[in-house]
Scaffold this active site. Structure first.
Site, short mmCIF file in Angstrom:
data_model
loop_
_atom_site.label_atom_id
_atom_site.label_comp_id
_atom_site.label_asym_id
_atom_site.label_seq_id
_atom_site.Cartn_x
_atom_site.Cartn_y
_atom_site.Cartn_z
N ASP A 41 10.81 -1.52 -6.89
CA ASP A 41 10.35 -2.35 -5.49
C ASP A 41 11.37 -2.45 -4.49
OD1 ASP A 41 9.77 -5.71 -4.07
OD2 ASP A 41 8.06 -5.42 -6.09
N ASN A 109 3.19 9.80 -3.02
CA ASN A 109 4.38 9.64 -3.51
C ASN A 109 4.45 9.56 -5.32
OD1 ASN A 109 6.08 10.15 -1.61
ND2 ASN A 109 7.26 8.50 -0.70
N TYR A 155 -3.65 -3.87 6.97
CA TYR A 155 -3.84 -3.56 5.99
C TYR A 155 -5.81 -2.75 5.19
CZ TYR A 155 -4.39 -5.68 0.91
OH TYR A 155 -4.70 -6.64 -0.79
P1 NAD Z 1 3.01 -9.08 -2.90
O1 NAD Z 1 2.85 -9.36 -1.67
O2 NAD Z 1 3.36 -10.69 -3.53
O3 NAD Z 1 3.76 -8.22 -4.19
C1 NAD Z 1 3.81 -7.13 -3.58
C2 NAD Z 1 4.99 -6.11 -3.62
O4 NAD Z 1 5.45 -5.05 -3.44
C3 NAD Z 1 6.24 -6.54 -4.17
O5 NAD Z 1 6.93 -7.27 -4.65
C4 NAD Z 1 6.91 -6.44 -2.33
O6 NAD Z 1 8.43 -6.42 -2.67
C5 NAD Z 1 6.36 -4.73 -2.85
N1 NAD Z 1 6.29 -3.62 -1.42
C6 NAD Z 1 5.88 -3.69 -0.89
N2 NAD Z 1 5.90 -2.54 0.05
C7 NAD Z 1 7.05 -1.94 -0.61
C8 NAD Z 1 7.32 -0.42 -0.68
N3 NAD Z 1 6.93 0.09 0.73
N4 NAD Z 1 7.95 -0.17 -1.39
C9 NAD Z 1 8.45 -0.60 -2.67
N5 NAD Z 1 7.53 -2.01 -2.81
C10 NAD Z 1 7.21 -2.70 -2.39
O7 NAD Z 1 1.56 -8.97 -3.35
P2 NAD Z 1 0.23 -9.33 -4.58
O8 NAD Z 1 -0.68 -10.57 -3.86
O9 NAD Z 1 0.93 -9.63 -6.19
O10 NAD Z 1 -0.71 -7.77 -4.03
C11 NAD Z 1 -0.28 -6.86 -5.63
C12 NAD Z 1 -0.45 -5.22 -4.86
O11 NAD Z 1 -2.16 -6.04 -5.31
C13 NAD Z 1 -0.84 -5.31 -3.71
O12 NAD Z 1 -1.07 -4.06 -3.54
C14 NAD Z 1 -2.75 -5.90 -3.01
O13 NAD Z 1 -3.10 -4.95 -1.72
C15 NAD Z 1 -3.49 -5.92 -4.31
N6 NAD Z 1 -4.15 -7.88 -3.66
C16 NAD Z 1 -3.75 -8.76 -4.19
C17 NAD Z 1 -4.85 -9.33 -4.39
C18 NAD Z 1 -4.43 -10.74 -4.80
O14 NAD Z 1 -5.40 -11.79 -4.15
N7 NAD Z 1 -3.15 -11.06 -4.24
C19 NAD Z 1 -6.34 -9.13 -3.86
C20 NAD Z 1 -6.37 -8.36 -3.43
C21 NAD Z 1 -5.52 -7.26 -3.89
#
Ligand code: NAD
Length: 328
Positions: A41, A109, A155
């Protein structure tokens, strides 16, 4: 019927985005099942404190790294979960290029890493690939209705590209991939300032401020408690199904109804306040989860009021100050 389900257990998982909201719960669930976890992360939208329960556990390793740069040697893994992306509109409006790169370069990657290790690869895609849907409820074979150039496209199109790349790696290189389309998920560790509906409503209700409903409030959403979403991701990983598979709770209500429900759980009497909707805000959102039920034997089990109460309790204990409006 569970035609694709297996009881496969993983030895060592890489969870990209593991310090985020969903990722941190996934790390805990994997460790509880005896799987070692490498959490990668860059803390762009996540927080180290989200994985504090894992720190110090011999099965857990935290690597600070941006997945859009070449990955370090993390050793052998047999499953890769790709959750690393900004996920709330507030975050991806602020980080448009980073979000596109996480879905494109970052996905490539991680696919290469999974390929090198012969690992299962699970992409956390999203219901946003359906855009403002014209088919309801949303089934996996619906191709969506997405504006490719609007502010949300950074997105939506990043995830659509990530799905295309994942599918091409499966067809071209035989990588063992799976795609989960996650619908709105809520629970402890959401940031109160990330603009998503439930944490925003909870923060406002706890502060006895009116809950900000966007647009007319008649647009619908379904919400799934985080432990159910995580169980779905794990079930998909353990299966041989390539997806896409919708993961969500098919209980649909209007945004205004969700506001009143949260106010009821918190005990707030401040009412609601209507604010402008964001561009391309979907009018209806509800998953058809037949595929997950049949192929994975999965369905949500946490009642909405139970999930909301747990989330409110966490916010009371831990949350930072509330924000003033909600984005989706
Ligand atoms: P979040 O923002 O809490 O978590 C995303 C994590 O990814 C964070 O810890 C961030 O620091 C890390 N991150 C982002 N870009 C990065 C990079 N380039 N390199 C390394 N780490 C990186 O979001 P979330 O709600 O936990 O969502 C997690 C995943 O689930 C996402 O991919 C999101 O698209 C997907 N998702 C979530 C929901 C929801 O309702 N929470 C719905 C649909 C899809």
């Amino acid at each position: 019927m569970r035609s694709q389900q297996s009881t496969k257990q993983f030895t060592r998982a890489l969870v990209a985005g593991g310090s985020g909201f969903v990722g941190s719960h996934l790390c805990e669930a994997l460790i509880d099942a005896g799987t070692a976890v490498v959490c990668v992360d860059n803390f762009e939208t996540g927080r180290e404190e989200n994985v504090e329960s894992c720190l110090g556990n011999a099965l857990f390793e935290l690597v600070e790294h941006d997945i859009t740069s070449a990955l370090p040697d993390v050793g052998p893994v047999d499953v890769v979960f790709h959750l690393a992306s900004a996920a709330s509109p507030v975050d991806y409006f602020r980080l448009p290029i980073e979000t596109l790169h996480a879905g494109s370069i970052g996905t490539e990657n991680l696919l290469n890493l999974a390929s090198a290790h012969g690992a299962r690869f699970v992409l956390a895609s999203t219901s946003e690939v359906y855009g403002d849907p014209q088919v309801h409820p949303q089934v996996e074979n619906y191709y969506g209705n997405v504006n490719p150039i609007g502010p949300r496209s950074v997105y939506d199109e990043a995830k659509r590209y990530a799905e295309a790349l994942t599918s091409a790696y499966r067809r071209t290189y035989g990588v063992n991939t799976a795609i989960a389309r996650i619908f709105n998920t809520y629970g402890p560790r959401m940031r109160s300032d990330d603009g998503r509906m439930i944490p925003t409503f909870i923060g406002q209700a706890l502060a006895e401020r009116p809950l900000t409903v966007t647009g007319s409030g008649t647009q619908t959403r379904s919400i799934c408690y985080v432990s159910d979403t995580v169980a779905g991701l794990v079930a998909l990983a353990a299966s041989s199904h390539g997806g896409p598979v919708n993961l969500g709770n098919p209980i649909e209500a209007t945004v205004e109804e969700w506001a009143r429900r949260v106010a009821g759980v918190v005990g707030s009497s401040a009412g609601v306040n209507y604010v402008d909707a964001t561009p391309d805000d979907p009018r209806r959102r509800c998953p058809d989860i037949t595929r997950a039920r049949v192929e994975l034997g999965w369905q949500p089990v946490v009642e909405v009021d139970t999930g909301l109460k747990r989330t409110v309790e966490w916010f009371v204990d831990r949350a930072s100050p509330a924000v003033t409006r909600q984005q989706h």
